[in-house]
Write a protein that holds these residues in place. Structure first.
Motif, short mmCIF file in Angstrom:
data_model
loop_
_atom_site.label_atom_id
_atom_site.label_comp_id
_atom_site.label_asym_id
_atom_site.label_seq_id
_atom_site.Cartn_x
_atom_site.Cartn_y
_atom_site.Cartn_z
N ARG B 293 6.37 1.09 0.53
CA ARG B 293 5.25 1.57 1.35
C ARG B 293 5.61 2.87 2.03
O ARG B 293 4.75 3.71 2.27
N THR B 294 6.89 3.04 2.38
CA THR B 294 7.29 4.24 3.12
C THR B 294 7.81 5.37 2.21
O THR B 294 8.07 6.47 2.66
N LYS B 296 8.06 8.42 -0.22
CA LYS B 296 7.20 9.57 -0.49
C LYS B 296 7.36 10.03 -1.94
O LYS B 296 6.45 10.55 -2.55
#
Lengths: 245, 318
Positions: B293-294, B296
């Motif tokens: 989810r985090t 990039k």
């Protein structure tokens, strides 16, 4: 044909510096050729040793080793030796037997043992139909040289007569085949050549015409005459390496 | 003590007169070592050739070399069959022409040419006459009691001295044809456009990848970072996977990692079907779904688990 004694001026190839000897041989066959009578006075010397084993290395050592980088005779030399023997056979009806007989007389039995071996040696000529893909060693070549020069000495009278006939026919402008003895030699040479040489070889195709073959036969006669002298064996041996070193 | 040696042949007579060497005469009194006069007469040809030692040496050299050329069929180089006063070369037909240039000084050969001095004398010898001349010379060479130091050079003609059998025009056809074809081919290649050199494009590879969650992330393109993450993953898997594998075929997985090197997703690619050995592998243990989810950026790797217990980590290529 009967036996008859002939006196032959036979110069055996001895060590360099020793002149020729005078020998009497017994011919077992009566051929059309008369052997050479005494034509010139030669310096006499003691007869050569008769032991075959001791003469074999001595005879071969009289011919110098010229090609240090190879132990076999070059291609052109093999061809030349076979053609000279062909010319001798064309002149003398018993020529092929005489080669072995002279080889035996000179003590070269170990090299020229029998007919088959002689045939194999002669068929190292690359122009032959049944060319043997084997090299011709220097010892075998030397033996052939000595035999050829010995036979040329014995046939020197015939050779001279034939060359004289060539000169006469040429001066008169007549064909060489018209002379009886010369025509016989040329006809036998042509038939031997055509029977034994491979017709598909480019070098043999050149000799398709009878005139060209006659020219070759006359050249070989001249060469045989020049090989029949005192130092004939050395001259012929050296000439085999012309252009090869 | 004066000697005379006569070498007589049917068509030629060679006469050598001389003295014994005074130094050697005490040991050997019969050897002719110093030549005072030499004569060569060919039957039917006038005049008689005569001279001293130099004439004799020239005669031996020229006649010997020329005879070698006749026997082998390969002509000798000109310098071998020619001397300042003698020259032997093929004549018309089967003849051999001997040319003699007599000396012009008053000390000429005794009883020699009747022609004017300076005019060369020519004889056309037949092969038989040539042989008799050669044989007389050979008997002299073979005689140990006459000029024992005089030797004939038994050296064959060198390969480079043999004249080429094919004419120059015929030999030049092949290299000329080759050079012409080369020129035509060069001209043809010159007419072609120069190819444009383009830098390699990295856009061939996909720029995004999909996480198991379904989100699309940019692929890491920095080669240094890729290399570092690759080796980091390899090390991590090697340290974690200690159990002995029970499978016998290589298991290939597509593993997605983030920029920190954490595994955020994986999927088995090979073999399709068959038993699933995922439980033996450390992928599940290393999986960090929260990092997906985090993250990039992501990187897809091709991880191969081999039956020997080792792993191979490479960049994923579709």
């Amino acid at each position: 044909m009967g036996r008859f004694w002939v006196e032959c001026c036979c110069s055996l190839p001895v060590a360099a510096g020793r002149p020729s000897v005078h020998n009497i041989i017994q011919a077992t066959d009566c051929s059309l050729v008369t052997y050479a009578p005494e034509t010139s006075p030669r310096v006499t010397a003691e007869p050569p040793p008769t032991d075959a084993e001791s003469t074999l290395p001595l005879l071969l050592q009289t011919l110098p080793d010229l090609a240090v980088h190879t132990s076999v005779l070059p291609r052109r030399g093999r061809q030349h030796l076979d053609l000279l023997l062909l010319a001798i056979e064309a002149m003398d009806l018993g020529g092929s037997e005489a080669v072995l007989w002279v080889g035996q007389e000179l003590g070269l039995n170990e090299i020229l043992q029998h007919r088959v071996q002689l045939w194999q040696i002669r068929n190292t000529n690359p122009l032959r139909r049944y060319n043997q893909r084997r090299p011709l060693s220097l010892a075998e070549a030397k033996a052939l040289v000595l035999v050829i020069c010995n036979l040329a000495q014995r046939l020197s009278v015939s050779i001279r007569q034939n060359l004289l006939a060539v000169q006469q026919q040429t001066d008169k402008g007549q064909p060489l085949d018209d002379h009886f003895a010369l025509g016989f030699y040329l006809e036998r040479f042509r038939s031997h050549f055509r029977a034994r040489m491979n017709p598909r070889r480019a070098a043999v195709v050149v000799y398709q015409k009878p005139e060209v073959l006659n020219r070759l036969a006359v050249d070989l006669l001249q060469q045989l005459l020049l090989c029949s002298g005192t130092l004939g064996a050395k001259r012929l041996w050296t000439s085999l390496f012309d252009g090869e070193i | 003590m004066q000697f005379q040696r006569i070498y007589r042949q049917p068509n030629c007579t060679l006469v050598v007169e001389g003295l014994a060497d005074p130094a050697a005469s005490l040991i050997d009194t019969n050897t002719l070592s110093i030549v005072t006069h030499s004569e060569c007469q060919i039957l039917g040809l006038d005049p008689v050739l005569s001279g001293g030692r130099d004439f004799l040496v020239d005669l031996i050299k020229v006649v010997g070399a020329y005879s070698q050329g006749v026997i082998s069929g390969i002509p000798r180089p000109a310098m071998q069959v020619r001397s300042p006063h003698l020259d032997l070369h093929p004549g018309e037909g089967d003849r051999h022409q001997l040319v003699c240039q007599p000396e012009t000084t008053p000390l000429t050969q005794s009883g020699s040419s009747s022609s004017e001095s300076g005019q060369p004398l020519r004889w056309d010898l037949s092969t038989v006459q040539l042989f008799d001349l050669m044989e007389a010379i050979d008997q002299l060479l073979a005689d140990p009691q006459t000029l024992p130091d005089l030797q004939f050079a038994w050296t064959p003609v060198h390969r480079r001295q043999v004249p080429a059998q094919e004419p120059l025009v015929q030999r030049a056809v092949a290299p000329t044809l080759g050079a012409t074809l080369l020129a035509i081919a060069a001209a043809g290649f010159m007419a072609m456009p120069v190819p444009q050199v383009k830098p390699p494009r990295i856009e061939d590879r996909p720029t995004t990848t999909t996480t198991p969650a379904g989100t699309s992330l940019n692929l890491i393109t920095d080669a240094e970072v890729v290399q570092r993450l690759q080796s980091q993953t390899q090390q991590k898997l090697a340290q974690t996977w200690k159990s002995r594998p029970s499978f016998d075929t290589a298991q290939v997985y597509r593993v997605t990692i983030d920029e920190q090197g954490q595994i955020i997703g994986y999927r088995r690619e090979e073999p399709l079907g068959g038993q699933n050995y995922e439980a033996e592998l450390p992928l599940k243990m290393l999986l960090q779904p929260n990092a997906a989810r985090t993250a990039k950026q992501a990187l897809d790797l091709r991880v191969v688990f081999l039956p020997q217990g080792t792993t191979e980590v490479k960049l994923w290529t579709p």
